[in-house]
Write an enzyme that holds these catalytic residues in place. Structure first.
Site, PDB file in Angstrom:
ATOM      1  N   LYS A   1      22.253  63.241  49.189  1.00  0.00           N
ATOM      2  CA  LYS A   1      22.188  61.849  49.104  1.00  0.00           C
ATOM      3  C   LYS A   1      20.583  61.205  49.259  1.00  0.00           C
ATOM      4  CE  LYS A   1      24.838  58.019  48.986  1.00  0.00           C
ATOM      5  NZ  LYS A   1      25.919  57.867  48.069  1.00  0.00           N
TER       6      LYS A   1
ATOM      7  N   HIS B   1      33.780  44.492  40.915  1.00  0.00           N
ATOM      8  CA  HIS B   1      33.716  45.330  39.483  1.00  0.00           C
ATOM      9  C   HIS B   1      35.035  46.197  39.285  1.00  0.00           C
ATOM     10  CE1 HIS B   1      29.694  43.584  39.602  1.00  0.00           C
ATOM     11  NE2 HIS B   1      30.140  43.680  38.298  1.00  0.00           N
ATOM     12  N   VAL B   2      35.520  46.746  40.485  1.00  0.00           N
ATOM     13  CA  VAL B   2      36.350  47.615  40.568  1.00  0.00           C
ATOM     14  C   VAL B   2      37.739  47.104  40.636  1.00  0.00           C
ATOM     15  CG1 VAL B   2      37.554  49.697  41.618  1.00  0.00           C
ATOM     16  CG2 VAL B   2      34.966  49.672  41.492  1.00  0.00           C
TER      17      VAL B   2
HETATM   18  P1  NAD Z   1      31.521  44.723  43.896  1.00  0.00           P
HETATM   19  O1  NAD Z   1      30.372  44.277  44.473  1.00  0.00           O
HETATM   20  O2  NAD Z   1      31.659  44.498  42.380  1.00  0.00           O
HETATM   21  O3  NAD Z   1      32.798  44.046  44.583  1.00  0.00           O
HETATM   22  C1  NAD Z   1      33.019  44.032  45.730  1.00  0.00           C
HETATM   23  C2  NAD Z   1      33.829  42.414  45.938  1.00  0.00           C
HETATM   24  O4  NAD Z   1      34.407  42.677  47.431  1.00  0.00           O
HETATM   25  C3  NAD Z   1      32.666  41.271  45.892  1.00  0.00           C
HETATM   26  O5  NAD Z   1      33.408  40.389  44.772  1.00  0.00           O
HETATM   27  C4  NAD Z   1      32.523  41.039  47.140  1.00  0.00           C
HETATM   28  O6  NAD Z   1      32.314  39.309  47.232  1.00  0.00           O
HETATM   29  C5  NAD Z   1      33.922  41.253  48.016  1.00  0.00           C
HETATM   30  N1  NAD Z   1      33.857  41.146  49.271  1.00  0.00           N
HETATM   31  C6  NAD Z   1      32.830  41.693  50.140  1.00  0.00           C
HETATM   32  N2  NAD Z   1      33.224  41.589  51.372  1.00  0.00           N
HETATM   33  C7  NAD Z   1      34.575  40.953  51.364  1.00  0.00           C
HETATM   34  C8  NAD Z   1      35.425  40.736  52.321  1.00  0.00           C
HETATM   35  N3  NAD Z   1      35.121  41.001  53.641  1.00  0.00           N
HETATM   36  N4  NAD Z   1      36.619  40.495  52.140  1.00  0.00           N
HETATM   37  C9  NAD Z   1      36.911  40.173  50.977  1.00  0.00           C
HETATM   38  N5  NAD Z   1      36.189  40.395  49.959  1.00  0.00           N
HETATM   39  C10 NAD Z   1      34.789  41.044  50.064  1.00  0.00           C
HETATM   40  O7  NAD Z   1      31.808  46.299  44.068  1.00  0.00           O
HETATM   41  P2  NAD Z   1      32.824  47.301  43.356  1.00  0.00           P
HETATM   42  O8  NAD Z   1      31.788  47.980  42.320  1.00  0.00           O
HETATM   43  O9  NAD Z   1      33.791  46.576  42.885  1.00  0.00           O
HETATM   44  O10 NAD Z   1      32.825  48.267  44.626  1.00  0.00           O
HETATM   45  C11 NAD Z   1      33.953  47.952  45.513  1.00  0.00           C
HETATM   46  C12 NAD Z   1      33.906  49.021  46.589  1.00  0.00           C
HETATM   47  O11 NAD Z   1      34.154  50.365  46.090  1.00  0.00           O
HETATM   48  C13 NAD Z   1      32.472  49.203  47.145  1.00  0.00           C
HETATM   49  O12 NAD Z   1      32.880  49.555  48.490  1.00  0.00           O
HETATM   50  C14 NAD Z   1      32.114  50.313  46.423  1.00  0.00           C
HETATM   51  O13 NAD Z   1      30.819  51.194  47.223  1.00  0.00           O
HETATM   52  C15 NAD Z   1      33.051  51.253  46.180  1.00  0.00           C
HETATM   53  N6  NAD Z   1      32.745  51.941  45.039  1.00  0.00           N
HETATM   54  C16 NAD Z   1      32.808  51.598  43.883  1.00  0.00           C
HETATM   55  C17 NAD Z   1      32.350  52.396  42.763  1.00  0.00           C
HETATM   56  C18 NAD Z   1      32.149  51.774  41.351  1.00  0.00           C
HETATM   57  O14 NAD Z   1      32.649  52.464  40.376  1.00  0.00           O
HETATM   58  N7  NAD Z   1      31.897  50.606  40.955  1.00  0.00           N
HETATM   59  C19 NAD Z   1      32.573  53.733  42.943  1.00  0.00           C
HETATM   60  C20 NAD Z   1      32.892  54.405  44.123  1.00  0.00           C
HETATM   61  C21 NAD Z   1      32.987  53.624  45.276  1.00  0.00           C
END
Ligand code: NAD
Length: 431
Positions: free
Chosen positions: A124, A230-231
């Site tokens: 990392k 996004h997920v």
């Molecule tokens: P993102 O930032 O697009 O979405 C996260 C959402 O959560 C945001 O809309 C934000 O407003 C909301 N949020 C933040 N705090 C919150 C809370 N306390 N209660 C409710 N909503 C809240 O991120 P993402 O890409 O969708 O990723 C989501 C999670 O998955 C993250 O923890 C990320 O590290 C993990 N992750 C994502 C990927 C990927 O491919 N995008 C891969 C591995 C891990």
């Protein structure tokens, strides 16, 4: 070590005219050694740590000339191949937090990559944002990330970086200006693009495996989703495609909630805006809870109130205290699908960029199908089965399985990155 402020370390480096230094594990002595005597206290701290340190092969650091940004590359284990994992740009008040985050996250990538059957080791990148500067300033970021690329070039490939928290697509383009040792470059430069959609399918696979373990399917089930980003958005789409009965979701961003509600207006979606700190979504009456927002949400306060039978989401590091909360979930009879198993598609998506792309790529798709032994589905089943047999926490079992896999040597290159590290030490890389 908590008293040792990051700015103090930066001052010490400048005073001693140290631009680069390393903390490398000596396999003969079984100890981490510092490249400079004046930094031996960092090695001593790591040597006595049993929580995050696990014979990390090498940790390499540089201090940027401009802006005083401390940059680290934490190489954990490279038996399966070069250490791979994203670079995080974050504010760290003290040296302990910085070192711990790098070690913990590097080790986590070893587990994630090995469990996914990737021929990559784990590592990392962590960089300490200098609070004197605006993190969003374009010149600052461009400088910081091009300097990080130079660090990677100097490390000769023992660590290959990717995107992570605090790092954007433009930042990846800046890294790519100065090194070839990166993945997740922008699509217009030949990169693999946003991995969120495949990540959502990985989460869905994990849910289906957990339900199959209980002899059930996802059809008609109620799923609660924290976060609608996004997920989560494609996850909600796939859940409805699988005929779930109901999705309950929340997000702290009203615009996000509005957009997702509009998209699924004809579906049984109940979505709400919540304040930060309002975790009520975790306590919904549901079959599956999918944390897809932030980490550490499975803790002493939340676990007793969770009603879901299965927890399976994308958020990283969902267990606040690894051992304690892993056990607490077992005691409560909740099936937990470890996050590093389901959210692997981020790294899977970009791991093989250099080999080019084909439609419906088997190197991606097999992770999301049910047949391949390393698929999310099968790995989840293997882990749940062993955890049931031994009565241990699911995460503990998953880490044990991942650790075993991480000890396998790359079929062609063997433990080459260890040789790279040895040669960096031999030529006094830091000079
Ligand atoms: P993102 O930032 O697009 O979405 C996260 C959402 O959560 C945001 O809309 C934000 O407003 C909301 N949020 C933040 N705090 C919150 C809370 N306390 N209660 C409710 N909503 C809240 O991120 P993402 O890409 O969708 O990723 C989501 C999670 O998955 C993250 O923890 C990320 O590290 C993990 N992750 C994502 C990927 C990927 O491919 N995008 C891969 C591995 C891990």
């Amino acid at each position: 070590m908590k008293d040792f402020k990051t700015q103090k370390l930066i001052g010490l480096l400048k005073e001693n005219k140290i631009k680069r230094f390393h903390l490398v594990y000596n396999q003969k002595t079984g100890k981490v050694e510092a490249s400079h005597n004046v930094l031996q206290n960092l090695a001593d701290f790591i040597n006595q740590d049993t929580r995050d340190f696990e014979e990390h092969e090498g940790m390499f650091f540089q201090l940027t000339d401009k802006y005083d940004v401390l940059q680290g590359a934490f190489v954990h284990r490279t038996k399966r191949g070069q250490a791979a994992g994203g670079v995080r740009f974050w504010q760290y008040d003290n040296v302990e937090d910085f070192l711990r985050d790098g070690m913990r996250l590097g080790k986590g990538m070893t587990h994630k990559n090995a469990m996914a059957g990737l021929w990559w080791g784990g590592g990392k990148g962590v960089m300490v944002h200098n609070p004197k500067f605006d993190k969003n300033d374009k010149d600052y970021r461009e400088y910081v990330y091009t300097e990080y690329g130079k660090l990677l070039t100097s490390l000769k490939g023992c660590y290959v970086t990717a995107e992570d928290v605090g790092t954007s697509v433009e930042d990846m383009a800046n890294i790519y200006k100065t090194t070839r040792f990166t993945t997740c470059i922008p699509e217009n430069l030949g990169g693999s693009g946003n991995p969120s959609e495949p990540t959502s399918r990985g989460v869905l696979s994990g849910m289906e495996a957990a339900l199959a373990f209980l002899g059930e399917t996802i059809e008609g089930k109620t799923v609660a989703v924290q976060g609608m980003g996004h997920v989560a958005e494609p996850l909600i789409y796939h859940l409805f495609s699988k005929n779930v009965g109901k999705v309950i979701a929340s997000d702290i961003n009203a615009d996000v909630v509005k957009a997702v509600k509009e998209r699924f207006a004809d579906k049984n979606l109940v979505a709400r805006v919540t304040e930060i700190g309002d975790d009520s979504i975790l306590f919904e009456e549901c079959d599956v809870l999918a944390p897809c927002a932030v980490g550490a949400i499975l803790n002493d306060n939340t676990i007793p109130k969770i009603k879901a039978r299965i927890i399976c989401g994308a958020a990283n590091n969902q267990l606040e205290n690894h051992d304690k909360h892993d056990k607490a979930l077992v005691e409560k009879g909740i099936l937990y699908v470890p996050d590093f198993l389901t959210n692997r598609m981020g790294i899977v998506n970009c791991a093989n960029e250099q080999y080019g792309y084909v439609n419906n790529d088997d190197f991606i798709e097999r992770h999301l199908e049910k047949e391949w032994d390393f698929s999310v589905y099968k790995s989840t089943l293997f882990v749940l089965k062993e955890a049931k047999e031994t009565g241990e926490g699911v995460s503990k079992v998953a880490i044990r399985q991942a650790t075993d896999l991480s000890m396998q040597l790359h079929p062609i290159f063997g433990h080459r990155s260890q040789k790279i590290i040895d040669s960096l030490v031999a030529v006094k890389w830091f000079e």
